[in-house]
Enzyme design. Structure first.
Site, PDB file in Angstrom:
ATOM      1  N   ASP A   1       0.820  -1.211   0.000  1.00 56.70           N
ATOM      2  CA  ASP A   1       0.000   0.000   0.000  1.00 56.70           C
ATOM      3  C   ASP A   1       0.855   1.264   0.000  1.00 56.70           C
ATOM      4  OD1 ASP A   1      -2.240  -1.554  -0.014  1.00 56.70           O
ATOM      5  OD2 ASP A   1      -2.639  -1.390   2.134  1.00 56.70           O
ATOM      6  N   GLY A   2       2.039   1.200   0.615  1.00 50.20           N
ATOM      7  CA  GLY A   2       2.921   2.356   0.610  1.00 50.20           C
ATOM      8  C   GLY A   2       3.363   2.737  -0.783  1.00 50.20           C
TER       9      GLY A   2
ATOM     10  N   ASN B   1      -4.857   8.429   1.814  1.00 48.34           N
ATOM     11  CA  ASN B   1      -5.312   7.776   3.042  1.00 48.34           C
ATOM     12  C   ASN B   1      -5.866   8.781   4.050  1.00 48.34           C
ATOM     13  OD1 ASN B   1      -5.082   5.087   2.533  1.00 48.34           O
ATOM     14  ND2 ASN B   1      -3.269   4.742   3.778  1.00 48.34           N
TER      15      ASN B   1
ATOM     16  N   ASP C   1      -4.935  13.176  21.977  1.00 48.88           N
ATOM     17  CA  ASP C   1      -3.666  13.044  21.260  1.00 48.88           C
ATOM     18  C   ASP C   1      -3.728  13.644  19.868  1.00 48.88           C
ATOM     19  OD1 ASP C   1      -2.433  11.901  23.373  1.00 48.88           O
ATOM     20  OD2 ASP C   1      -2.381   9.863  22.578  1.00 48.88           O
TER      21      ASP C   1
END
Length: 525
Positions: free
Chosen positions: A289-290, A368, A398
């Protein structure tokens, strides 16, 4: 982004709409939220009545600032849209001026043709955005929804040049049954509103001219990928007679292996990368996917159809198996093929010190998600979030994830967001470890613009990352605008969109995998 000027007393005023009695209420407003915080730190002297009066005055100021912020969010979104239209119009005018200055019949060099193609594509984009929604193509997709690799005006010289060099295709709804071009979703028969399911659910791509140029992108530092890419490029050239583009790194590796790969083309600088879509008919990725995210990041505008082969770990977006690349590419080059249009997010940062609301940084496209987090700070993030001109919430935790539906199986999933089919248009609004028991993730519609503001009351800056890279620091007063981008990523399917999605969550995540209940236990009587 600069606040309005104050009067001599250190106060401004906001005039509220006229009420029914016709009086105008004037509410005092300080220069910024920072001024209110400074005032809160001062201890007023006086009786308890004075304290109560002082507290009520501060509440009025907070309400006024909130109304001003909501109005500012709306104006920022509108300004961003006008800026985009202005840039498209400016590019169109530059193209027309160059066309008038160039003599007819003169053969431009390769770089001039690429520039003309890019400007013509921007002009086509501007025209497509102005079309009305009541237009409908014969194949059941409105003409503004049909992706064509070229302009509809085939009489111009630039289009003819482009069609000679680049393959064209068309999209249609692919379905079974006689009524395959059904497009009416909502009907109003006899005054009653009824929704009818669209008979076609899968988008199909059919080549009108054969593809001739393929871009092959590979995962770095992998021997197995290097061997496969060498074999695939050799096969595409010898058997399919295709022109091949690769990255400069890959071309160097191929030439080090054999001088046979002299035919492989690459680019030299970022300007040629921006024009890559005018040359490439098909993109093939070898990795996970990268690698798909890297391929999408190369195209700031239109994206050619993408064929992802799985050579990574999970592979939510890589349905094709590398062992059968010849059969898969044979089928894809012949067509038609099923595709999934994966939407991207367009993100823009507006600094607090900007001269005006149009002074935004260059937009960034993500496939993404964009993540706003606290970085290395030990303090909670403090993020004010708006949807168009509506206040949503203040995130204290966060951080926050704004994700596409394609990214719903990535960071958003780890933070508790839902898995969403990639063809569902929308923006996922997922908090990261919120300090609240009632903060649940949201899914917002595709047409909204989300604005995340770092308030002056924040104890530390925030950090934004785009698809896991290119981190940007957000100081108090900075804002991040996020909306669905114009250009999606058309990705080829092994079967269809739904079967590929379900297979990815079953194989990659072992979704809902458990032992089957034994049949020989107690039963209802």
């Amino acid at each position: 982004m600069s606040p309005r000027q104050l009067n001599s007393n250190g106060h401004g005023s906001i005039t509220s709409p006229l009420p029914e009695n016709g009086f105008v209420e004037s509410v005092p407003m300080f220069r910024s939220e920072k001024a209110v915080l400074d005032l809160l730190q001062q201890s007023p002297h006086g009786t308890d009545d004075h304290l109560v009066e002082f507290s009520e005055a501060l509440k009025t100021v907070v309400k006024a600032l909130r109304r001003a912020a909501e109005g500012k969010a709306s104006s920022l979104a509108e300004a961003e849209e006008w800026k985009r239209k202005y840039e498209l119009e400016r590019e169109r005018n530059i193209f027309l001026e160059r066309k008038e200055l160039s003599p007819k019949g003169h053969d431009c060099d390769r770089q001039s043709e690429r520039t003309a193609d890019l400007n013509h594509g921007l002009e086509a984009t501007h025209q497509a955005n102005e079309q009305k929604l009541n237009c409908c193509g014969k194949n059941g997709i409105c003409t503004h929804e049909v992706l064509r690799d070229g302009d509809t005006d085939s009489d111009t010289e630039s289009v003819n040049k482009r069609m000679l060099r680049k393959a064209s295709f068309k999209l249609s709804w692919n379905c079974k049954g006689a009524n395959q071009y059904k497009h009416d979703i909502v009907s109003f028969a006899r005054g009653d509103i009824m929704t009818a399911e669209r008979s076609s659910k899968q988008i199909s791509l059919k080549w009108e001219t054969s593809p001739r140029t393929v871009l092959v992108l590979t995962k770095p530092n992998s021997n197995s990928v290097r061997i496969l890419s060498s074999d695939m490029i050799r096969w595409l050239k010898e058997q399919k007679k295709l022109d091949i583009f690769v990255e400069p790194r890959v071309r160097s590796e191929l030439l080090a292996e054999s001088s046979f790969f002299e035919f492989v083309q690459t680019w030299e600088d970022d300007k040629e990368v921006l024009l890559l879509h005018t040359e490439v008919d098909l993109v093939v990725t070898l990795g996970g996917d990268g690698t798909v995210l890297w391929a999408a990041s190369l195209f700031k505008g239109p994206v050619p159809p993408l064929v992802p082969f799985s050579l990574g770990s999970l592979g939510f977006m890589t349905p094709f198996y590398s062992e059968h690349y010849k059969e898969s590419l044979d089928s894809i080059l012949t067509g038609p093929i099923s595709i999934t249009l994966r939407h991207r997010l367009q993100c823009s940062i507006i600094r607090e010190a900007a001269g005006d609301e149009l002074d935004a940084e260059e937009p960034i496209l993500v496939l993404n998600e964009v993540t706003i987090d606290r970085g290395i700070s030990s303090f909670l993030t403090n993020l004010e979030c708006y949807c168009d001109d509506n206040f949503v919430t203040t995130v204290q935790g966060d951080g926050l994830i704004l994700s596409t539906t394609s990214g719903s199986t990535a960071y958003s999933l780890a933070a508790g967001g839902s898995m969403v089919h990639p063809q569902v248009p929308g923006i996922l609004f997922t908090p990261i470890c919120p300090h609240s028991l009632s903060f649940r993730p949201l899914i917002l519609p595709e047409h909204v613009t989300v604005r995340v503001q770092i308030p002056f009351s924040s104890r530390s800056p925030a950090w934004a990352s785009f698809d896991g890279k290119d981190r940007r620091k957000l100081e108090p007063g900075d804002a991040l605008l996020c909306s669905i981008a114009t250009w999606p990523v058309p990705m080829a399917c092994q079967g269809d969109s739904t079967s590929d999605f379900l297979r990815s969550i079953h194989d990659g995540l072992h979704w809902n995998l458990r032992k089957t209940q034994s049949w020989d236990g107690p039963r209802d009587t």
